[in-house]
Design an enzyme around this catalytic site. Structure first.
Site, mmCIF file in Angstrom:
data_model
loop_
_atom_site.group_PDB
_atom_site.id
_atom_site.type_symbol
_atom_site.label_atom_id
_atom_site.label_comp_id
_atom_site.label_asym_id
_atom_site.label_seq_id
_atom_site.Cartn_x
_atom_site.Cartn_y
_atom_site.Cartn_z
ATOM 1 N N ASN A 11 0.773 -1.180 -0.105
ATOM 2 C CA ASN A 11 -0.117 0.131 -0.134
ATOM 3 C C ASN A 11 0.837 1.164 -0.025
ATOM 4 O OD1 ASN A 11 -1.829 2.131 0.433
ATOM 5 N ND2 ASN A 11 -2.754 1.119 2.203
ATOM 6 N N ARG A 93 -2.468 -2.096 -3.354
ATOM 7 C CA ARG A 93 -3.621 -1.397 -3.196
ATOM 8 C C ARG A 93 -3.690 -0.279 -4.064
ATOM 9 N NH1 ARG A 93 -5.096 3.351 0.882
ATOM 10 N NH2 ARG A 93 -7.182 3.557 0.515
ATOM 11 N N HIS A 182 -12.813 3.257 -0.015
ATOM 12 C CA HIS A 182 -12.834 2.184 0.837
ATOM 13 C C HIS A 182 -13.490 0.696 0.424
ATOM 14 C CE1 HIS A 182 -12.771 5.331 4.394
ATOM 15 N NE2 HIS A 182 -11.796 5.112 3.996
ATOM 16 N N ARG A 243 -11.704 15.592 7.643
ATOM 17 C CA ARG A 243 -12.672 16.121 6.197
ATOM 18 C C ARG A 243 -14.063 16.406 6.554
ATOM 19 N NH1 ARG A 243 -11.351 10.731 3.345
ATOM 20 N NH2 ARG A 243 -9.010 10.908 2.933
ATOM 21 N N GLU A 386 -8.135 -4.947 5.047
ATOM 22 C CA GLU A 386 -8.315 -4.895 3.785
ATOM 23 C C GLU A 386 -6.929 -5.350 3.242
ATOM 24 O OE1 GLU A 386 -8.834 -0.497 5.484
ATOM 25 O OE2 GLU A 386 -9.436 -0.273 3.386
#
Ligand code: ADP
Length: 401
Positions: A11, A93, A182, A243, A386
């Site tokens: 990743n 990823r 996601h 965010r 993940e």
């Protein structure tokens, strides 16, 4: 086709690389680690072998190439280097797959070029992912490498939910639509929820709440994603650590025209100085809750705004699905904050949703149900993984071809 049973999951971020070497026989981690602050003097590699002490290297890593070479060296010290016959594939990823990549994809020059063409819609993420792929391919050109996309699971969202109600020609020209992110986590967690409940995923409607630093909700009907809260970019939807999530797009014009702010300043404001951080000065839910408990009004407001937004999505997705069998909480906040779970599910008995205070208070790393046995909707805490999902998808693809 390869006889190896391990997959290296990479990743690559803008200044970091996280990695896990996963044994597909049992999902165990043969090794994991990360390189951070790539390109800075104070670079750091932390390698965690399955057996033995963690190893830390503090030095400058000049680019992702050097960082990955150092990772390969660490793996080689444990006889698990990139040339080891046990390594079946590398799974990458990749944040944005656009409309083309709706499945894990074997990386070729042409695929890489297409991922590069998506940079305008994912300027913050895809360049780093591409660098990771290029470096890994240079180290092992003969090894199958697979891209697993954060957007892929959301490709099944119906067109009427994926479209913004703007001029179609403008939308099409600039590839403006809701992609969602996601996805790997939503896919893993919705399947793991069915497993936890002993149900067939094809019969189960699940609302997944991925509440980490970034946060998103999704509605999954019979294993198929039909709605998600993130959109063109990961900015849309829930209140997150830094965010804003949903805002009136008019505030962008307002801040520009009245506040004199530039587009870059507004981008920075909404992505890095908003959310919990913007509302109360802290983006870590533990700190927000602690302060709220002590009577800090800003922290209490931030907590309430965070929960309120989730509840709006929960109610909306209930209507989208028509019938809900489970609500699954995951990621840092979802897995650990009993307070957030309790507040999100408060006063929803009419919808069949509630948490059992005792079950909800249990701390555990295992997937578990936290709703009372009489609840029509199972409320579950389902830790996300993940990396394992990426490894599984990578391994499955390599064995298909
Ligand atoms: P990322 O999106 O970076 O992968 P994570 O899923 O690891 O994020 O979530 C990180 C966030 O989880 C932290 O910022 C913090 O708000 C939250 N968190 C972690 N542990 C706890 C806890 N015990 N209680 C409440 N929140 C927690």
């Amino acid at each position: 086709m390869t006889a190896g049973t391990r997959v290296l999951v990479l990743n690559a971020g803008s200044s970091s690389v996280k990695y896990q070497l996963i044994d597909m026989l049992d999902g165990s981690r043969a090794a994991s680690g990360l390189v951070e602050r790539i390109g800075e003097e104070a670079g750091r590699l932390l390698h965690l072998p399955l057996v033995g002490e963690p190893r830390e290297t503090l030095r400058r890593f000049d680019g992702h190439g050097e960082a990955l070479a150092a990772v390969a060296e660490e793996l080689a010290k444990d006889l698990m280097g990139l040339d080891s016959p046990e390594l079946a594939a590398i799974g990458h990823r990749v944040v944005h797959g656009g409309l083309r990549f709706t499945r894990p994809t074997l990386i070729t020059d042409e695929v890489l070029a297409e991922i590069r063409r998506l940079i305008p819609v994912a300027p913050l993420h895809n360049p780093a992912n591409i660098t990771g792929i290029e470096v890994a391919r240079a180290l092992r050109p003969d090894l199958p490498q697979v891209a697993v996309f954060d957007t892929a699971f959301h490709a099944t969202i119906p067109e009427y939910a994926a479209r913004y109600a703007i001029d179609r020609r403008v939308a099409d020209e600039y590839r403006v639509r809701r992609y969602g992110f996601h996805g790997t986590s939503h896919q893993y967690v919705s399947r793991a929820t069915a497993r936890l409940l002993g149900r067939d995923q094809a019969e189960l409607n699940v609302i997944v709440l991925h509440l980490g630093n970034g946060a998103s909700a999704s509605a999954v009907a019979g294993g198929v994603c039909v709605e998600t809260s993130m959109g063109l970019t990961p900015l849309e939807g829930l209140v997150m650590g830094t965010r804003s999530g949903d805002v009136d797009p008019g505030l962008v014009f307002h801040l520009h025209r009245v506040g004199g702010m530039t587009v870059d300043q507004i981008d920075d404001l909404l992505n890095r100085r908003s959310g919990l951080l913007g509302l109360c000065g802290d983006n870590d839910m533990r700190e927000v809750w602690r302060r709220a408990e002590e009577g800090d009004e800003d922290a209490a407001l931030a907590f309430d705004a965070y929960v309120h937004r989730i509840r709006r999505y929960l109610g909306g997705y209930y209507a989208v699905l028509g019938r809900v069998d489970a609500v699954a909480f995951t990621a840092g906040v979802g897995e650990n904050s009993a307070q957030v779970r309790a507040a999100v599910c408060a006063n929803l008995e009419e919808l069949g949703i509630s948490v059992d205070p005792e079950l909800n208070a249990v701390r555990s790393r295992e997937a578990r149900v936290v709703s009372p046995s009489y609840g029509r909707v199972a409320v579950a805490v389902v830790p996300t993984d993940e990396e394992l999902e990426i490894a599984q998808q990578t391994f499955a693809l390599v064995h298909e071809v």
